[in-house]
Design a protein around this motif. Structure first.
Motif, short mmCIF file in Angstrom:
data_model
loop_
_atom_site.label_atom_id
_atom_site.label_comp_id
_atom_site.label_asym_id
_atom_site.label_seq_id
_atom_site.Cartn_x
_atom_site.Cartn_y
_atom_site.Cartn_z
N UNK A 71 2.71 -5.39 9.78
CA UNK A 71 2.65 -5.23 8.33
C UNK A 71 4.05 -5.50 7.82
N UNK A 72 4.16 -6.40 6.84
CA UNK A 72 5.50 -6.82 6.41
C UNK A 72 5.94 -6.11 5.15
N UNK A 113 6.84 4.04 2.25
CA UNK A 113 5.47 3.51 2.15
C UNK A 113 4.89 3.24 3.54
N UNK A 114 5.70 2.59 4.34
CA UNK A 114 5.26 2.22 5.69
C UNK A 114 5.00 3.47 6.53
N UNK A 174 1.83 5.38 6.41
CA UNK A 174 0.67 4.88 7.16
C UNK A 174 0.70 5.31 8.62
N UNK A 224 -4.22 0.48 -0.36
CA UNK A 224 -3.33 -0.42 -1.10
C UNK A 224 -2.74 -1.52 -0.23
N UNK A 225 -3.55 -2.03 0.66
CA UNK A 225 -3.12 -3.11 1.54
C UNK A 225 -3.81 -4.40 1.13
N UNK A 279 0.60 -3.66 -0.79
CA UNK A 279 1.46 -4.15 0.30
C UNK A 279 0.75 -5.26 1.06
N UNK A 280 1.45 -6.33 1.38
CA UNK A 280 0.81 -7.37 2.20
C UNK A 280 0.76 -6.99 3.69
#
Lengths: 346, 346
Positions: free
Chosen positions: A104-105, A121-122, A125, B71-72, B102-103
């Motif tokens: 995930x970038x 944010x990351x 998850x 939100x991905x 998020x991408x």
DNA sequence: CTGAAAGCGCTAACAC
DNA sequence: GTGTTAGCGCTTTCAG
């Protein structure tokens, strides 16, 4: 050929639907779909049929919550416009390819605040790992990385105090090595061309290592030129012209990346300069592009893809349950003399 | 300055911890942290303090499961090594920057099987949207995209039958337009140089449009040359030499991408060919790099970043609850004549 | 403005 | 081999 599957459902399908359609308990369906535990071939087939028939796609959100396993790897990089970062990403993707893990970038635009946000944010998850460019972060960011129990790999730069694992090169050392190589060839009037980016710590460290070595030889950088934005190749030409017009005595130009270096090389070639007799040039990174230029620019390969690959391997190993922590992989960048740095035949 | 926060916890923190630490119900804590509903300033502060104090990071997995909102945004592309895809990704990231989205990147290596896997994996996260390169997919993949209720945007190519939304250019039309531009300048002996990649449908369509237009003028491609792997710039040089050695009568070379075109241009310049008098050249994509070359290669800008941006906008709009479906944005690529295609002054 | 109860869809941990 | 029972950590919904 076409089974004309039942009407596409309004409500997303759940395990329960597959369970009902196959007459097998939810738990066993789950086992089949994950290839876990022993299930008789008969029930396995029933389940698989039903799942395919319905077009069931498992819900990883629920699975992740229940199992507290998330097969996502956060990759946090400053930019996507500079090819070096996609290259790192490609290395990560390559190493992850055989595994269950997915990158995930997150992009920070070289901003510590943005980095903080993206990291937060990351982490929310609960990924299997975080791969983050650079070793300089805000105190907040470091705090988050220290507090979390997900493996963190800081990449590209090893000069500093990593939170957990690191994979990269020493930019200070890279700067020194290049300076040594240049001095060895007898160049003395050296100009530096780089990016106008106070937060590019790696470029800064390279420059520091570079000037440090020059200083030992009683030299200092004769002139400098910086740019920001625009086509790097074009900027390289323009900056080269500017610095040479201003300081015609310069006999060597050290560029902070290969693209501006390539632009400079094209410019100098067109001007008919004797290279490297009258003027030497060197870039940094070892980008593939250099292979196709009329003359080979001296550079230093930073093996971005390998860095991404190694970082991903560390994450994958730990996600696989292997113990670890604090891994350190320092990659030794090698100078490539090319056609623009070697004056004396060996 | 430093509050020396309590010892980093073994067990990841939960809402409950913040609730207990602040003496506020979990529910209200949740409201504060998400900025939802009215909460008195007093409790708000208590909660925020406790959260920061503890270093709480919410668990989006649980949140997503409870709210069925993720939100991905899945971005599925064939490769990261070809700069055009990072550029698309940069456009996506840019458009998503202000939003909560998020991408997540998946790479298919131009393989339909891999694409299927990646797509399945992505859909199992129930993302807010899927952005996928190309309009050609396996029947399985199309099925998945049809069945899901997440918005799907196929990008880069509009020639075909999209599942849902599309953003891109018509490659067939692009091929035709380039052929027209070439014919208009009086070139007649045309060679084509491209990648050896049967599954690159966009390149194929461009070639089809190209030959179609030549055919109308009673012409056909005189010779062709293909490559795979390696440094594109270098390959461009090599292929150009090869095709010109074999077919010296050629007066125009159409390259399927700018990098090989640039390599060809460098080669031809070095050989001292009269360009475009004796030999014309054109590439495809409009990459930034071309700005710095000695001569400007004719090309056709495909605005990858804009494509990514628009695709992301569609996803963001629908994630925001806006109605939609089947959006179609066709971007008109424009020929840039540069210095290698215009023989007749206007 | 705040809280209590009831799941979201799946899997860990046990039974059988 | 297969099924049952509890949650995972949060948010929705509905009361106050």
């Amino acid at each position: 050929m076409n089974d004309t599957p039942t009407i596409p459902p309004r409500r997303p399908l759940t395990l329960r639907d597959v369970s009902e359609a196959s007459g097998v308990s939810e738990m066993t369906v789950s086992r089949v779909l994950r290839n876990r535990g022993d299930v008789s071939a008969a029930t396995r087939d029933k389940v698989l049929d039903a799942a395919k028939q319905l077009g069931y796609v498992p819900n990883k959100i629920a699975g992740a919550l229940a199992s507290s396993r998330v097969n996502l790897v956060a990759v946090i990089i400053p930019s996507l416009s500079n090819m070096v970062f996609p290259e790192v990403l490609a290395g990560v993707a390559e190493a992850l390819d055989g595994t269950e893990l997915q990158p995930v970038v997150g992009v920070t635009h070289y901003s510590p605040e943005q980095e903080e946000k993206v990291l937060y944010e990351m982490l929310s998850w609960r990924p299997s790992g975080v791969i983050i460019a650079g070793i300089e972060h805000s105190e907040q960011s470091r705090q988050m990385m220290r507090a979390t129990d997900v493996p963190v790999v800081e990449i590209m730069d090893v000069d500093g105090d990593p939170v957990d694992a690191v994979v990269g090169i020493s930019h200070r050392r890279a700067g020194r090595k290049m300076a040594e190589a240049i001095l060895k060839q007898g160049f003395e009037n050296i100009g530096f061309l780089g990016t106008q980016m106070p937060l590019d710590h790696r470029a800064r460290k390279r420059f520091e290592g570079f000037t440090e070595t020059l200083a030992k030889a009683g030299l200092e950088v004769m002139d400098q030129e910086f740019y920001s934005g625009g086509s790097a190749l074009l900027k390289g030409r323009e900056m080269t012209k500017a610095i040479l017009d201003r300081s015609p005595d310069i006999d060597f130009l050290y560029y902070s990346n290969d693209l501006i270096g390539a632009g400079g090389l094209l410019y100098c070639t067109e001007q008919g300069f004797d290279i490297p007799g009258r003027l030497g040039l060197a870039g940094f990174n070892g980008v593939e592009l250099l292979q196709g230029l009329p003359r080979k620019l001296a550079t230093m390969d930073t093996e971005r893809q390998a860095i991404g690959r190694e970082a991903a391997r560390i994450v994958a190993a730990r996600a696989g349950g292997a113990p670890g922590g604090g891994e350190r992989i320092e990659i030794e960048p090698k100078v490539t003399l090319g056609d623009t740095l070697r004056r004396y035949k060996p």
